[in-house]
Design an enzyme around this catalytic site. Structure first.
Site, PDB file in Angstrom:
ATOM      1  N   CYS A 119       0.904  -1.050  -0.031  1.00 43.31           N
ATOM      2  CA  CYS A 119      -0.077  -0.044   0.027  1.00 43.31           C
ATOM      3  C   CYS A 119       0.982   1.115  -0.147  1.00 43.31           C
ATOM      4  CB  CYS A 119      -0.871  -0.007   1.172  1.00 43.31           C
ATOM      5  SG  CYS A 119      -1.905   1.500   1.188  1.00 43.31           S
ATOM      6  N   CYS A 122      -0.390   4.210   2.034  1.00 45.36           N
ATOM      7  CA  CYS A 122      -0.573   4.195   3.795  1.00 45.36           C
ATOM      8  C   CYS A 122      -0.491   2.738   4.134  1.00 45.36           C
ATOM      9  CB  CYS A 122      -1.818   4.522   3.934  1.00 45.36           C
ATOM     10  SG  CYS A 122      -3.442   3.926   3.323  1.00 45.36           S
ATOM     11  N   SER A 123      -1.166   1.708   4.528  1.00 47.94           N
ATOM     12  CA  SER A 123      -0.919   0.669   4.990  1.00 47.94           C
ATOM     13  C   SER A 123      -1.993  -0.417   4.705  1.00 47.94           C
ATOM     14  CB  SER A 123      -0.371   0.775   6.410  1.00 47.94           C
ATOM     15  OG  SER A 123      -1.647   1.398   7.170  1.00 47.94           O
ATOM     16  N   CYS A 124      -2.664  -0.388   3.870  1.00 46.68           N
ATOM     17  CA  CYS A 124      -3.727  -1.220   3.665  1.00 46.68           C
ATOM     18  C   CYS A 124      -3.289  -2.609   3.426  1.00 46.68           C
ATOM     19  CB  CYS A 124      -4.603  -0.727   2.542  1.00 46.68           C
ATOM     20  SG  CYS A 124      -5.211   1.052   2.633  1.00 46.68           S
TER      21      CYS A 124
END
Lengths: 214, 110
Positions: A119, A122-124
């Site tokens: 991602c 972000c951090s999906c």
């Protein structure tokens, strides 16, 4: 255990390394903010302490074993595999895995294509099937580089993908999460689902590793 | 780290040059798990007090220096708090007093 010294204490109780400090021991600014916000929300009846405890427990219970179950099922049941690749969310629910409102897309590794997820913004992460992500997945270095030089990044994880295998990088979004179905290892022809699932590691479902060998 | 491409926001880092990936991991602390739980609970359809977009807008509007200095769940609790203030679910005054009370409690506990 060292035999160079003549200790009389019970060695079973000697700590060889200092214990890792508990991060909850230090009341940092943001830890105080978390406690304050949580307590205010409880005071106002927005949520209860029990809600928070239960949700923490729910996430604690999620780990790569869930994703591994789905991949192992697909390895032994080709009709299931087709359904999984057509609609990951429905296929997860079909075997009793709760994926919540997020759309799950499963991408399959083949002899000619290797998949890896990231991602960049972000951090999906497919947290519903793998649990919370490792720190490196959220790091600047991984997010920046894996889309531009995936082969080099994978090699840093010890995963060397032959030049004639295409690498596809999937950039996740807040609403849509990818999961990699790694290739079934050779020599597992007669293995059962539970046995196979043990070979399906978290990193193999992110795509930075292959499934463990038989 | 300064942003090498002024047309891009700081969080938008895909494809930019960066160093080797360190395979770092840590067991999440309880407070971090609670931040995660707050986000899930507040966003739940029974409450709808935050959306993922609101979380991200507040994280992504952090300055580059703060973004890099703060840990992952520090950015989250900062953003969740901002949204709750923006929506009027909590007030700055309530928050300030609660933080004071928590600090006092912690000092007493030693």
């Amino acid at each position: 255990m060292s035999h160079d010294h003549d200790h009389t204490e019970d060695h079973a109780h000697v700590h060889r390394y200092p214990p890792r400090p508990d991060q909850d021991d230090t009341l940092t600014y943001y830890r105080a903010m978390e406690a304050a916000v949580r307590e205010l929300l409880i005071d106002k009846g927005v949520l209860t302490a029990e809600d928070v405890r239960r949700q923490v427990e729910n996430m604690d219970g999620r780990n790569a074993g869930l994703g591994a179950k789905m991949v192992a099922r697909a390895w032994i049941d080709s009709a299931y595999k087709q359904r999984m690749l057509a609609n990951g969310s429905e296929a997860a629910e079909e075997i009793g895995l709760d994926v919540g409102p997020l759309k799950l897309v499963v991408v399959e590794n083949t002899p000619t294509v290797h998949n890896v997820i990231v991602c960049t913004l972000c951090s999906c992460y497919p947290r519903m099937l793998l649990g919370l992500p490792p720190d490196w997945y959220k790091s600047r270095n991984y997010r920046s580089r894996v889309v531009r030089e995936p082969r080099a990044v994978l090699a840093e994880f010890g995963t060397v993908i032959p030049d004639d295998v295409l690498i596809r990088v999937h950039d996740s979004t807040a609403d849509m999460r990818y999961l990699v179905a790694p290739r079934r290892p050779q020599g597992t022809e007669n293995w059962g689902e539970a046995e196979l699932a043990r070979l399906v590691t978290r990193d193999s479902m992110i795509g930075v590793a292959l499934a463990d060998p038989a | 780290m300064t942003n090498p491409d002024p047309l891009r926001a700081h969080h938008d880092m895909g494809g930019l040059p960066a160093g080797a990936v360190e395979p770092t991991e840590h067991d999440y602390a309880l407070w971090e798990k609670r931040v995660d739980a707050l986000m899930v609970l507040l966003g739940h359809k029974d409450r709808r007090l935050i959306t993922v977009d609101e979380l991200r807008r507040n994280i992504e509007s952090l300055g580059p220096e703060a973004y890099d200095k703060m840990s992952y769940y520090e950015r989250w609790i900062y953003a969740i708090t901002q949204v709750l203030l923006q929506r009027g679910v909590i007030t700055v005054d309530e928050l300030g007093r609660k933080i004071e009370a928590i600090r006092a409690r912690e000092t007493q506990r030693g």
